[in-house]
Design an enzyme around this catalytic site. Structure first.
Site, PDB file in Angstrom:
ATOM      1  N   GLU A 162      19.808  -1.129  22.082  1.00  0.00           N
ATOM      2  CA  GLU A 162      21.271  -0.952  21.700  1.00  0.00           C
ATOM      3  C   GLU A 162      21.696   0.411  21.010  1.00  0.00           C
ATOM      4  O   GLU A 162      20.784   0.656  20.193  1.00  0.00           O
ATOM      5  CB  GLU A 162      21.735  -2.092  20.833  1.00  0.00           C
ATOM      6  N   GLU A 172      34.487  -7.595  22.218  1.00  0.00           N
ATOM      7  CA  GLU A 172      34.177  -8.988  22.186  1.00  0.00           C
ATOM      8  C   GLU A 172      34.936  -9.684  21.031  1.00  0.00           C
ATOM      9  O   GLU A 172      34.631  -9.456  20.001  1.00  0.00           O
ATOM     10  CB  GLU A 172      32.734  -9.334  22.395  1.00  0.00           C
ATOM     11  N   LYS A 223      33.255 -12.181  18.200  1.00  0.00           N
ATOM     12  CA  LYS A 223      32.348 -11.727  17.402  1.00  0.00           C
ATOM     13  C   LYS A 223      32.559 -11.930  15.893  1.00  0.00           C
ATOM     14  O   LYS A 223      33.708 -11.380  15.575  1.00  0.00           O
ATOM     15  CB  LYS A 223      31.540 -10.421  17.822  1.00  0.00           C
ATOM     16  N   GLU A 250      32.640  -5.118  14.584  1.00  0.00           N
ATOM     17  CA  GLU A 250      31.956  -6.087  15.305  1.00  0.00           C
ATOM     18  C   GLU A 250      32.741  -6.130  16.700  1.00  0.00           C
ATOM     19  O   GLU A 250      31.907  -6.592  17.949  1.00  0.00           O
ATOM     20  CB  GLU A 250      31.401  -7.049  14.735  1.00  0.00           C
TER      21      GLU A 250
END
Length: 392
Positions: free
Chosen positions: A266, A320, A323, A329
């Protein structure tokens, strides 16, 4: 983190992207497909998007059957994940065999599963009991793959947070935290014996956010800068990501393991953050990922291993919305859930057949300094596959 895909109404039209490969060298970059959201398109439309971008590698954070089925016959290599809470169960070889027989074997080889991530950031998880189960569960899962004849195609490893390092600067000082060194040695022995890579989740954004007055933004973003020279190796680093990777290599060497490949499971940069999240902007996110793509297209290695191309998985495909944590985030995605770009990393595209092709304000040309490129219309991400899969 366990994630689940939630089907929603069919998105009317994904972003259509054409590609011009020009004179760039062969390269390959993966993208993490996180699913902690309630508004994502169904997996088959995600496969369409990845295929339109010519992305050949992806990683998911579970073994969702809908996703595994959707990726069948797509030619996209996929890394799947064993959720952290399953590690204690999979210590048992019979349970591991059952898990592989249920979650992997039915989908392979139509779905090109190339890796199993056993947990995520286990060495630094708040639940310290997980670390005791990591190596036994990893060995059991690999044993199950051997038993089923799949070990030639699927590697077993685990992604590690950089917080597993006690020291990371300069890179030659890289070392693991004392409290994990014992189990880390067992884990590295497994990787060495199976020729699997050591995965790290490496975010230069966090280092910059925590010390913006001490760390050069250009150094964190791959922008031109004077960089730093490791005082012991005399190697020059012009970006922080490569320094982080080499620190992990030195840490492994200190435990007696020199030959294990390091891959980045990542990395990324958020396009939005809270007021105290310094540097989380659209411009910085676009710059980081654009520069990273440029390095990937050059097939670069790190200063310590210049002849070994660094494999990188970008985080993430989508923003997203579910999250937890700070605003950043929820804003790591290249795309919004409706298929439009969160920002442009060199993409010049049509969101619908009738829309303007004018790039967004965050658009950045992906032209090489060595090659004149007059029309780059897409992520130039492709690769030659070296693994030959059995026929379905």
């Amino acid at each position: 983190m366990a994630t689940f895909c939630r089907n929603i109404a069919l998105i009317p039209f994904f972003l259509l992207l054409s590609l011009t490969f020009s004179d760039f060298g062969v390269t390959c970059l993966g993208v993490n497909y996180g699913q902690v959201a309630n508004n994502l398109p169904p997996p088959d439309k995600v496969v369409d998007l990845l295929s339109s971008l010519k992305i050949t590698k992806s990683r998911i954070y579970d073994t969702n059957p809908q996703v595994l089925t959707a990726f069948a016959n797509s030619n996209i290599e996929l890394i799947v994940t064993v959720e952290n809470q399953m590690l204690a169960v999979l210590v048992d070889p019979q349970q591991a065999l059952q898990w592989v027989s249920t979650h992997i074997k039915p989908y392979f080889p139509a779905t090109k599963i190339t890796g199993i991530a056993v947990g995520n950031e286990v060495f630094t998880d708040d639940d310290t009991s997980l670390i005791q189960n990591l190596v036994p569960a990893t060995v059991s899962i690999h044993g199950a793959l051997v038993q089923l004849g799949l070990d030639k195609y699927i590697q077993v490893s685990t992604p590690n947070s950089l917080a597993v390092l006690e020291e990371s600067y300069p890179p030659s000082a890289g070392s693991f935290k004392t409290e994990v060194a014992g189990i880390m040695s067992q884990y590295l022995q497994f990787l060495s014996s199976t020729k699997a890579p050591f995965w790290i989740n490496a975010y230069t954004y966090f280092a910059y956010k925590d010390a913006p007055n001490r760390i050069s933004l250009d150094y964190a973003l791959f922008n031109p800068n004077s960089g730093m020279v490791d005082p012991y190796t005399k190697l020059h680093y012009d970006n922080m990501l490569y320094a982080q990777v080499d620190a992990a290599i030195f840490a492994m060497a200190r435990l007696g393991y020199n030959g294990i490949e390091v891959r980045v499971s990542e990395t990324g940069w958020p396009s939005k953050g809270d007021p105290n999240e310094v540097g989380a902007t659209v411009v910085n996110a676009a710059t980081y990922n654009k520069n990273l793509l440029r390095r990937q297209m050059a097939n670069e290695g790190t200063p310590l291993r210049p002849n070994m191309r660094l494999e990188v998985y970008l985080f993430a495909l989508f923003n997203e919305d579910m999250k937890p944590g700070p605003t950043s985030e929820r804003n790591y995605g290249l795309f919004q859930p409706d298929g439009t770009m969160a920002y442009n990393v060199g993409l010049s595209a049509l969101s619908t057949p009738s829309s303007s092709s004018t790039p967004s304000s965050a658009s950045i040309s992906l032209a090489s300094s060595a090659t004149k490129v007059t029309d780059v219309k897409g992520l130039i991400i492709f690769c030659d596959l070296s693994v030959h899969y059995p026929q379905s």
